[in-house]
Design an enzyme around this catalytic site. Structure first.
Site, mmCIF file in Angstrom:
data_model
loop_
_atom_site.group_PDB
_atom_site.id
_atom_site.type_symbol
_atom_site.label_atom_id
_atom_site.label_comp_id
_atom_site.label_asym_id
_atom_site.label_seq_id
_atom_site.Cartn_x
_atom_site.Cartn_y
_atom_site.Cartn_z
ATOM 1 N N ASP A 1 -7.243 -1.932 3.585
ATOM 2 C CA ASP A 1 -6.046 -2.911 3.114
ATOM 3 C C ASP A 1 -6.436 -4.394 3.656
ATOM 4 O O ASP A 1 -6.037 -5.528 3.254
ATOM 5 C CB ASP A 1 -4.884 -2.491 3.945
ATOM 6 C CG ASP A 1 -4.325 -1.432 3.069
ATOM 7 O OD1 ASP A 1 -4.462 -1.079 1.914
ATOM 8 O OD2 ASP A 1 -3.587 -0.555 4.066
ATOM 9 N N ASP B 1 -1.873 -0.956 6.464
ATOM 10 C CA ASP B 1 -1.866 -0.580 7.694
ATOM 11 C C ASP B 1 -3.694 -0.028 7.747
ATOM 12 O O ASP B 1 -3.869 0.113 9.225
ATOM 13 C CB ASP B 1 -1.236 0.580 8.096
ATOM 14 C CG ASP B 1 -1.337 1.840 7.345
ATOM 15 O OD1 ASP B 1 -2.001 1.717 6.280
ATOM 16 O OD2 ASP B 1 -1.143 2.873 7.840
ATOM 17 N N ASP C 1 0.935 -1.236 0.075
ATOM 18 C CA ASP C 1 0.003 -0.037 -0.126
ATOM 19 C C ASP C 1 0.936 1.280 -0.076
ATOM 20 O O ASP C 1 2.007 1.147 0.311
ATOM 21 C CB ASP C 1 -0.801 -0.103 1.306
ATOM 22 C CG ASP C 1 -1.814 1.294 1.351
ATOM 23 O OD1 ASP C 1 -2.552 1.623 0.457
ATOM 24 O OD2 ASP C 1 -1.652 1.822 2.373
#
Length: 480
Positions: A378, A374, A177
């Site tokens: 996600d 995080d 990410d």
């Protein structure tokens, strides 16, 4: 309770600094090698060592409820779990004992039949039983896994179980990410422009902008305020502050007049040609400052890369890991970050479902995928991946879904985790080889009388010691 800790002592409980300043070493927990300056309002962790200074802090959590206590519980649970590679030893052990007993009986019968010496036949049969003790075989996997997990915890990587550690060693693709993983997760001023016609210098322009924005909670406003604080600029007094939603803020600053901070169009500003040629001004959010209706300057605000991101990406690439970026941010921003890091595979403007589907698509291609994130967005992708890493302190759903937790919010810890996993599984395989080789070599020698029961017992003990010593090498193995 309010507690005091001085230099050379350790923090007794998780808490908040009440007064004083001190440098704390939290490397035992987060893997961060540099001491951290703790001041009033900062959080301190149980077990942290004060290398300099003195503080008083208010205790918030004790014992097993502290982060250190939680780590110890998680580590104990993980070290007690069984890795899939251990099943090989289990399968062998199921047939090992009856096979060895059969070989010992056969050794006794053949030696008595052909040698005629009952005592010698019994001695050789006993020697087979003694040397074939499966201790080394049973220790091969758990010994290495316990040392590997202990060391990973010292680097700030908490694996949930041994299976996750073993699976990590097989990863060949890492999906990252962007926000909060590669970048710092909060907007910062990455470039500043000053109008040559403005009478004020760059610091004064920043100081005036911060004064006008001081009552605003917008993330871009906070980036301006934080930049002024980092430069230790005095806080100016502002009044008659007025914000227009989605546009900006205007206020009267004592001694300077009307200060307007906001979008270019709202301030009547067009980006100069020399700035348009610079990529950072094309992808960043632009905040303009006007003083008494005269354009003074502008800031380019973006989510900056973490300091160690570039070096961590390089380490992963050196391990022949394919790296993908999957982000919900706009394409121009993601493309810019990917180009900065030398990453060829990236996707932008992705929702949580699209991330999970993209991870599954990579797995269908035969890749072993590790997902790093995080946020709540996600979580689906973390659950879909073969191995998943979540940043500590992020969304609870992400942390609970992940195979491992990263304590330092750093891609460097992903590289450390992969290197440790490779080293651990390599030692497990070495231990299994030593155990099998020992038995394959030792049983025939005992059967033909070359090893007495005394020597066989010593050799059996040495095999177990060799396996443990080999596992302990992980404590000193290099991760680069």
């Amino acid at each position: 309770d309010i507690l005091q800790t001085n230099a050379g002592n350790r923090i007794a409980a998780d808490g908040i600094v009440h007064s004083g300043e001190a440098w704390c070493d939290e490397s035992y927990l987060t893997g961060e090698s540099k001491p951290l300056l703790k001041q009033a309002g900062d959080k301190v962790l149980a077990g942290a060592l004060l290398s300099n200074g003195s503080i008083t802090y208010q205790a918030q959590t004790l014992g097993s409820q502290t982060l250190l206590g939680d780590m110890m519980q998680a580590l104990a649970q993980a070290q007690g779990s069984k890795a899939p590679i251990a099943r090989l030893a289990d399968k062998v052990s199921m047939v090992f004992v009856p096979a060895v007993v059969a070989i010992a009986v056969l050794t006794f019968i053949l030696n008595w039949w052909f040698g005629g010496d009952f005592n010698e036949a019994v001695t050789r049969g006993v020697a087979v039983l003694v040397i074939a003790c499966p201790c080394a075989l049973g220790l091969a996997t758990p010994a290495a896994m316990m040392v590997g997990m202990g060391r990973s915890a010292r680097y700030g990587v908490w694996f949930k179980d041994a299976a996750s550690l073993e699976r990590t060693s097989q990863v060949n693709t890492v999906v990252l990410d962007k926000t909060g993983t590669l970048t710092q997760g909060k907007p910062q001023i990455v470039a500043q422009w000053r109008n040559p016609a403005c009478q004020y210098d760059a610091q004064t322009i920043l100081q005036l902008a911060a004064a006008a924005e001081q009552l605003t909670t917008h993330p871009l406003a906070q980036a301006v305020i934080q930049a002024a604080e980092q430069q230790n600029l005095p806080v100016l007094t502002a009044s008659n502050s007025h914000s227009e939603i989605g546009q900006g803020t205007q206020a009267q600053v004592d001694g300077y007049g009307a200060v307007k901070v906001g979008k270019p169009a709202w301030c009547g500003f067009s980006i100069p040609g020399q700035l348009q040629q610079q990529e950072i001004w094309q992808i960043a959010s632009i905040v303009v400052v006007a003083i008494n209706n005269e354009i003074a300057g502008a800031f380019a605000i973006a989510d900056a890369l973490k300091e160690d991101t570039a070096s961590a990406i390089k380490r992963l690439q050196q391990q022949n890991i394919d790296i993908h970026i999957m982000s919900g941010d706009q394409r121009s921003v993601v493309e810019y970050i990917a180009r900065q890091l030398g990453i060829s595979y990236y996707q932008a403007e992705m929702n949580p479902r699209a991330k999970a589907e993209a991870v599954r698509a990579l797995m269908q291609q035969g890749k072993v995928v590790a997902m790093v994130g995080d946020g709540i967005n996600d979580a689906p992708a973390l659950a879909a991946a073969d191995v998943s890493f979540a940043m500590y302190g992020g969304a609870d759903v992400a942390t609970n879904t992940a195979s491992a937790t990263l304590m330092r919010h750093s891609v460097t810890q992903v590289a450390d985790a992969l290197a440790l996993a490779h080293a651990t599984v390599r030692v497990v395989k070495q231990n299994l080889f030593f155990a099998f080789f020992y038995n394959i070599l030792g049983i025939p020698l005992a059967a033909i009388g070359w090893l007495s029961p005394v020597i066989a017992g010593a050799a059996m003990a040495m095999s177990s010691i060799s396996v443990l010593l080999n596992a302990l090498r992980l404590r000193k193995s290099r991760l680069d």
